[in-house]
Design a protein around this motif. Structure first.
Motif, short mmCIF file in Angstrom:
data_model
loop_
_atom_site.label_atom_id
_atom_site.label_comp_id
_atom_site.label_asym_id
_atom_site.label_seq_id
_atom_site.Cartn_x
_atom_site.Cartn_y
_atom_site.Cartn_z
N SER A 345 -39.77 -26.22 -32.58
CA SER A 345 -40.42 -25.84 -33.84
C SER A 345 -40.93 -24.41 -33.76
CB SER A 345 -41.56 -26.81 -34.14
OG SER A 345 -42.26 -26.41 -35.29
N THR A 348 -38.13 -21.99 -34.26
CA THR A 348 -37.82 -21.92 -35.69
C THR A 348 -38.78 -21.00 -36.42
OG1 THR A 348 -36.92 -24.17 -35.65
CG2 THR A 348 -37.58 -23.29 -37.79
N ALA A 380 -38.74 -32.84 -38.23
CA ALA A 380 -39.79 -31.84 -38.36
C ALA A 380 -40.43 -31.85 -39.75
CB ALA A 380 -39.23 -30.45 -38.07
N SER A 399 -34.25 -22.84 -38.53
CA SER A 399 -33.72 -24.17 -38.24
C SER A 399 -32.26 -24.10 -37.82
CB SER A 399 -33.89 -25.08 -39.47
OG SER A 399 -35.25 -25.29 -39.76
#
Length: 556
Positions: A345, A348, A380, A399
């Motif tokens: 995450s 990203t 997510a 992503s």
């Protein structure tokens, strides 16, 4: 002389001649008097000027005359003592008489000099009152008019004019203000030239970061959020294990980079490391990255220090960042003391803040990453946006780039060496490729803009949204930021080396085993540090033998 009497028949005529004669004599005397007064005035001014100059010389050299007089007296005393040793009584009397005359003369000279020194301040004051610069100037003008010259304006470059010019405090303040304004104007012009010239701007920011004010500047921009949400203050570097004799070569900075597939609460323990990269920056700013295959069969330790030989990615699960660093140090003869951990995450978010990432994507890779990204975004809680393009220069969102870096089922042609890799080798190569492009494109943002983006990133790194953590403090981060302008990617590789490993089915599953760990350690040190003929430490040799024994036990 008695005047001779003249007889004339007309007495009136005689009286008229005598009157005119007296008038002419009076006029002649008046002209002579006027001429003499004018000459005396010029002479008095010239004499006073000469006396003033002589007085200045006497003032400057008076001390020298006194020293010479003292030296003469000392020489006379020495001579007297030398002569008295070989004189007859008559010669001695005569010599003493001469000395008395000399002393009297020297005393009178000294008294005269003292009177002159005592009188000098009064004389200077009187001269200053009598012949001020203004008076001299107007006297010169009067003399010029008296000699028939036309009145001229004073020469502004002359000393007399400068002495006449009034010196007020207002004039000094005005000069100081003008100087300050000129300095500010030049500074503004210089700052504008530097700001709009990319090369000069980079050099100026680099100089500022390397100066003593650098840490304060960086701390003012990102310090609060960095210390609050990113810096791992609980990390205990005193518990780091380093093999006896292992060290980082001077001038190099080596950091462990871990990528984990975890939620915020599992960022430091309880999750396997999906990627493990040793990043080294040498003194010239060259960056080299050495990836460690996550399925490599190595020795790991838990938080209690208990040893387990298994897949190396479990070192992070059992011991967190400390356990993963100890695994790298003990199995690869490293001396790493700092780490950076990022979950996917976080990768990203970083790429989205930079505005995307330009990568080379094939059609097969596009289809595969769209398939994996659907599950990734659903996990997510993000909106699924599939990638539609492919080619040599495709801009991917955060992503999309994260899903691309996790691909292992599609072969990957590495730009590092042109080889085609599959499975975990392909995924490791993709991760190095993404990281290399990320660093290169981040440098294009400019340091000030990059610091602003970092502050936004760190502010979002809190609570359940935590995605990045590091043991580096703000001063160490500033030192790396100052070197970022000189950094360039110099290479990336994976270890154990493909020619020095094999696959084996062990208790931990399908694992990668080094033929000899010592050979791979030598290759890693040669790649990262350029060390030729590196000699592994005794601790490493013993550990490698322990791993070989365990592999032999399970494969027999």
């Amino acid at each position: 002389m008695k005047r001779e009497t003249k007889y004339c028949n007309n007495p009136t005529k005689y009286r008229d001649e005598e009157y005119f004669e007296r008038v002419a004599l009076r006029k002649k005397i008046q002209e002579q008097t006027t001429r003499k007064q004018r000459t005396d005035r010029v002479r008095s001014y010239q004499e006073e000027k000469a006396y003033y100059e002589n007085s200045k010389k006497a003032h400057l050299y008076g001390g020298q005359r006194e020293r010479r007089a003292t030296e003469r007296l000392e020489r006379s005393a020495r001579t007297e003592r030398a002569l008295q040793a070989n004189m007859s009584p008559r010669q001695e009397r005569r010599y003493r008489q001469e000395q008395e005359v000399r002393r009297e003369r020297a005393y009178r000279q000294e008294q005269e000099a003292r009177r002159e020194r005592a009188y000098r301040p009064e004389q200077e004051a009187r001269r200053e009152r009598t012949y001020r610069p203004e008076q001299r100037y107007f006297e010169e003008q009067e003399l010029r008019r008296g000699r028939g010259y036309r009145k001229e304006r004073p020469d502004k470059s002359s000393r007399t004019y400068k002495e006449l010019k009034p010196k007020t405090k207002a004039g000094k303040v005005k000069k100081i203000l003008i100087g300050i304004l000129i300095f500010i104007l030049l500074l503004a012009i210089g700052a504008g030239v530097v700001w709009f010239n990319p090369t000069l701007k980079t050099k100026a920011i680099k100089f500022a970061l390397k100066s003593p004010l650098g840490p304060k500047v960086v701390n003012s921009i990102i310090g609060d959020n960095y210390e609050a949400y990113v810096h791992d203050k609980d990390f205990k570097d005193s518990e780091i294990r380093i093999n006896n004799g292992a060290k980082t070569p001077e001038g190099n900075i080596t950091i462990a980079l871990f990528g984990v597939d975890a939620r915020a609460e599992d960022l430091t323990i309880g999750t396997n490391a999906d990627s493990m990269i040793i990043v080294n920056v040498d003194a010239e700013g060259n960056i080299r990255m050495g990836s460690i295959f996550r399925d490599t069969y190595l020795l790991t330790r838990g938080r209690d220090g208990d040893e387990v030989i298994t897949k190396c990615n479990s070192a992070y699960f059992r011991g967190g960042p400390l356990g993963a660093i100890n695994m790298l140090n003990e199995n690869w003869d490293m001396a790493i003391t700092d780490y950076v951990v990022v979950n996917f995450s976080g990768l990203t978010n970083i790429i989205d803040l930079l505005g995307g990432l330009r990568l080379k994507v094939t059609a097969e890779e596009r289809d595969e990453l769209n398939y994996h990204m659907y599950e990734q975004d659903a996990y997510a809680g993000k909106e699924y946006v599939p990638l539609e393009m492919y080619g040599d220069d495709v801009v991917l969102t955060g992503s999309q780039a994260t899903a691309f870096s996790r691909l292992r089922s599609v072969p990957f042609e590495s730009p590092e060496d042109g080889e085609i890799y599959s499975d975990d080798y392909g995924r490791t190569a993709r991760q190095r490729y993404v990281l290399t492009e990320l660093l290169a494109q981040a440098r294009e943002q400019g340091m000030l803009h990059l610091l602003s983006l970092m502050n936004q990133l760190f502010a979002a790194n809190s609570g359940d949204s935590k995605f990045i953590q590091t043991s580096l403090d703000i001063d160490e981060l500033t030192a790396l930021a100052a070197q970022a302008f000189d950094m360039n990617m110099d290479g990336a590789a994976a270890f154990p080396d493909l020619e020095h490993q094999y696959n084996a089915i062990l208790d931990s599953g399908d694992s990668i085993v080094a033929y000899t760990l010592e050979e791979n350690v030598v290759l890693l040190h040669q790649f990262l540090y350029g060390t030729e003929n590196y000699t592994p430490t005794a601790d490493l040799v013993n550990l490698a033998e322990k791993i070989r024994s365990e592999v032999a036990r399970q494969t027999d």
